[in-house]
Motif scaffolding. Structure first.
Motif, PDB file in Angstrom:
ATOM      1  N   GLY A 112       3.494 -19.781  26.031  1.00 32.19           N
ATOM      2  CA  GLY A 112       2.745 -20.915  25.500  1.00 32.19           C
ATOM      3  C   GLY A 112       1.477 -21.279  26.244  1.00 32.19           C
ATOM      4  O   GLY A 112       0.980 -22.401  26.086  1.00 32.19           O
ATOM      5  N   HIS A 161       5.470 -32.272  30.230  1.00 26.91           N
ATOM      6  CA  HIS A 161       5.348 -33.057  31.461  1.00 26.91           C
ATOM      7  C   HIS A 161       6.660 -33.071  32.246  1.00 26.91           C
ATOM      8  O   HIS A 161       7.188 -34.128  32.585  1.00 26.91           O
ATOM      9  CB  HIS A 161       4.848 -34.478  31.163  1.00 26.91           C
ATOM     10  CG  HIS A 161       3.404 -34.489  30.744  1.00 26.91           C
ATOM     11  ND1 HIS A 161       3.018 -34.517  29.426  1.00 26.91           N
ATOM     12  CD2 HIS A 161       2.275 -34.438  31.467  1.00 26.91           C
ATOM     13  CE1 HIS A 161       1.697 -34.497  29.358  1.00 26.91           C
ATOM     14  NE2 HIS A 161       1.220 -34.441  30.581  1.00 26.91           N
ATOM     15  N   PRO A 197      10.798 -27.309  24.650  1.00 26.77           N
ATOM     16  CA  PRO A 197       9.660 -26.953  25.495  1.00 26.77           C
ATOM     17  C   PRO A 197       9.567 -27.981  26.618  1.00 26.77           C
ATOM     18  O   PRO A 197      10.029 -29.119  26.449  1.00 26.77           O
ATOM     19  CB  PRO A 197       8.455 -27.061  24.553  1.00 26.77           C
ATOM     20  CG  PRO A 197       8.877 -27.988  23.473  1.00 26.77           C
ATOM     21  CD  PRO A 197      10.382 -27.892  23.371  1.00 26.77           C
ATOM     22  N   ARG A 225       5.092 -23.104  30.028  1.00 28.34           N
ATOM     23  CA  ARG A 225       3.965 -22.241  30.364  1.00 28.34           C
ATOM     24  C   ARG A 225       4.025 -21.893  31.847  1.00 28.34           C
ATOM     25  O   ARG A 225       3.759 -20.795  32.256  1.00 28.34           O
ATOM     26  CB  ARG A 225       2.658 -22.979  30.069  1.00 28.34           C
ATOM     27  CG  ARG A 225       1.402 -22.247  30.440  1.00 28.34           C
ATOM     28  CD  ARG A 225       0.192 -23.150  30.295  1.00 28.34           C
ATOM     29  NE  ARG A 225       0.152 -24.184  31.324  1.00 28.34           N
ATOM     30  CZ  ARG A 225      -0.374 -24.019  32.531  1.00 28.34           C
ATOM     31  NH1 ARG A 225      -0.903 -22.865  32.862  1.00 28.34           N
ATOM     32  NH2 ARG A 225      -0.385 -25.006  33.403  1.00 28.34           N
ATOM     33  N   ARG A 242       6.534 -28.242  17.350  1.00 29.91           N
ATOM     34  CA  ARG A 242       5.926 -27.088  16.659  1.00 29.91           C
ATOM     35  C   ARG A 242       7.075 -26.302  16.010  1.00 29.91           C
ATOM     36  O   ARG A 242       7.865 -25.650  16.700  1.00 29.91           O
ATOM     37  CB  ARG A 242       5.154 -26.211  17.635  1.00 29.91           C
ATOM     38  CG  ARG A 242       4.130 -27.017  18.439  1.00 29.91           C
ATOM     39  CD  ARG A 242       3.080 -26.175  19.075  1.00 29.91           C
ATOM     40  NE  ARG A 242       3.551 -25.062  19.873  1.00 29.91           N
ATOM     41  CZ  ARG A 242       2.761 -24.116  20.347  1.00 29.91           C
ATOM     42  NH1 ARG A 242       1.442 -24.174  20.103  1.00 29.91           N
ATOM     43  NH2 ARG A 242       3.236 -23.128  21.079  1.00 29.91           N
ATOM     44  N   ASN A 257       7.584 -21.404  20.351  1.00 29.50           N
ATOM     45  CA  ASN A 257       8.300 -20.523  21.278  1.00 29.50           C
ATOM     46  C   ASN A 257       9.767 -20.930  21.444  1.00 29.50           C
ATOM     47  O   ASN A 257      10.641 -20.072  21.562  1.00 29.50           O
ATOM     48  CB  ASN A 257       7.587 -20.527  22.628  1.00 29.50           C
ATOM     49  CG  ASN A 257       6.156 -20.024  22.496  1.00 29.50           C
ATOM     50  OD1 ASN A 257       5.909 -19.016  21.845  1.00 29.50           O
ATOM     51  ND2 ASN A 257       5.202 -20.736  23.092  1.00 29.50           N
TER      52      ASN A 257
HETATM   53  C1  LIG Z   1       2.137 -32.462  25.767  1.00 30.28           C
HETATM   54  C2  LIG Z   1       2.470 -31.157  26.423  1.00 30.28           C
HETATM   55  C3  LIG Z   1       2.978 -31.167  27.712  1.00 30.28           C
HETATM   56  C4  LIG Z   1       3.293 -29.954  28.347  1.00 30.28           C
HETATM   57  N1  LIG Z   1       3.785 -29.991  29.621  1.00 30.28           N
HETATM   58  C5  LIG Z   1       4.070 -28.832  30.259  1.00 30.28           C
HETATM   59  C6  LIG Z   1       4.590 -28.836  31.595  1.00 30.28           C
HETATM   60  O1  LIG Z   1       4.862 -29.867  32.207  1.00 30.28           O
HETATM   61  N2  LIG Z   1       4.810 -27.634  32.190  1.00 30.28           N
HETATM   62  C7  LIG Z   1       4.548 -26.443  31.553  1.00 30.28           C
HETATM   63  O2  LIG Z   1       4.747 -25.391  32.145  1.00 30.28           O
HETATM   64  N3  LIG Z   1       4.090 -26.399  30.271  1.00 30.28           N
HETATM   65  C8  LIG Z   1       3.851 -27.569  29.618  1.00 30.28           C
HETATM   66  N4  LIG Z   1       3.410 -27.547  28.308  1.00 30.28           N
HETATM   67  C9  LIG Z   1       3.325 -26.236  27.617  1.00 30.28           C
HETATM   68  C10 LIG Z   1       4.547 -25.932  26.736  1.00 30.28           C
HETATM   69  O3  LIG Z   1       5.771 -26.156  27.407  1.00 30.28           O
HETATM   70  C11 LIG Z   1       4.509 -24.467  26.270  1.00 30.28           C
HETATM   71  O4  LIG Z   1       3.292 -24.221  25.610  1.00 30.28           O
HETATM   72  C12 LIG Z   1       5.659 -24.086  25.386  1.00 30.28           C
HETATM   73  O5  LIG Z   1       5.638 -22.676  25.189  1.00 30.28           O
HETATM   74  C13 LIG Z   1       5.605 -24.778  24.033  1.00 30.28           C
HETATM   75  O6  LIG Z   1       6.769 -24.450  23.300  1.00 30.28           O
HETATM   76  P1  LIG Z   1       6.812 -24.570  21.687  1.00 30.28           P
HETATM   77  O7  LIG Z   1       5.952 -23.448  21.165  1.00 30.28           O
HETATM   78  O8  LIG Z   1       8.241 -24.397  21.344  1.00 30.28           O
HETATM   79  O9  LIG Z   1       6.290 -25.909  21.338  1.00 30.28           O
HETATM   80  C14 LIG Z   1       3.086 -28.725  27.660  1.00 30.28           C
HETATM   81  C15 LIG Z   1       2.590 -28.741  26.349  1.00 30.28           C
HETATM   82  C16 LIG Z   1       2.278 -29.936  25.735  1.00 30.28           C
HETATM   83  C17 LIG Z   1       1.733 -29.910  24.319  1.00 30.28           C
END
Ligand SMILES: Cc1cc2nc3c(=O)[nH]c(=O)nc-3n(C[C@H](O)[C@H](O)[C@H](O)COP(=O)(O)O)c2cc1C
Length: 204
Positions: free
Chosen positions: A171, A86, A83, A137, A11, A15
């Motif tokens: 997120g 998983h 981010p 998150r 993205r 974040n």
């Molecule tokens: C495919 C996928 C897997 C994720 N796995 C986790 C996870 O293991 N633990 C967690 O806390 N958040 C997880 N998230 C949430 C992201 O880490 C979180 O929304 C983050 O703020 C996204 O950052 P970005 O806006 O830079 O993409 C996941 C999100 C996606 C789309």
């Protein structure tokens, strides 16, 4: 003093980019030259294990990696941000770090007999100051943060500390809400101060 931030998020203005930008803004205010590379939308494939970089002294796959690698080489400080996906860094950042780590090592060294002891001449990352930044998150920060630390410590980088791990909590449900984590914002400011001071001490 050149600082490069790499956001491993798919993205573009998510974040992770936001937290990295906070550090970059603070460092720019102090006079550093800053750049943010977002891996989102880039044409990047993973390492193919071809081992051609040993002879070629570069990664032979021609895609967006080449320009990213050039920016890495030119930087004094590197912010590696991802981010948590998983409990791990993203596939995009893994692709860059695998290819950079391997080709950056063989650019400076020769392959020897399998069993001989290596006297490494460093890597193209030697003495770069590196800081991991992870965003989740809820869970998986430590493992993801450790992945980035392990890359930095095996590639002859200098890892800069902070008064807490460089993590942002954001997120939920896909929200773009990095700023709402006020503790995370403070952590990024602390990181900028420490990275700047360390690089200045190193004469950058
Ligand atoms: C495919 C996928 C897997 C994720 N796995 C986790 C996870 O293991 N633990 C967690 O806390 N958040 C997880 N998230 C949430 C992201 O880490 C979180 O929304 C983050 O703020 C996204 O950052 P970005 O806006 O830079 O993409 C996941 C999100 C996606 C789309």
């Amino acid at each position: 003093m050149k600082i490069l931030g790499i956001s491993g998020s798919p993205r573009s203005d998510g974040n992770t980019s936001a937290y990295i930008q906070m550090v970059l803004d603070e460092m720019a205010e102090r006079g550093a030259e800053v750049e943010l590379i977002r891996l989102a939308g880039k044409n990047l494939r993973g390492c193919t294990g071809c081992y051609q970089c040993i002879e070629a002294k570069k990664c032979v796959i021609e895609d967006d990696f080449q320009a990213i690698f050039q920016s890495i080489i030119e930087a004094d400080g590197l912010l590696l941000g991802s981010p948590v996906y998983h409990s791990s860094i993203t596939a995009e950042l893994k692709a860059v770090l695998d290819r950079a780590g391997f080709s950056g090592r063989w650019a400076m060294n020769e392959m020897k007999e399998k069993d001989s002891a290596y006297t490494w001449k460093g890597t193209v990352f030697s003495d770069k100051v590196v800081a991991p930044i992870t965003v989740a998150r809820r869970a998986g920060q430590n493992f993801t943060f450790a992945q980035l630390l392990l890359w930095a410590t095996a590639n002859d980088c200098i890892v800069v500390g902070n008064n807490y791990w460089n993590v942002g909590v954001a997120g939920k449900g896909g929200a773009f809400d990095a700023e709402a984590d006020t503790e995370g914002v403070g952590i990024m400011k602390g990181l900028a101060e420490r990275m700047y001071t360390l690089l200045k001490t190193m004469g950058k």
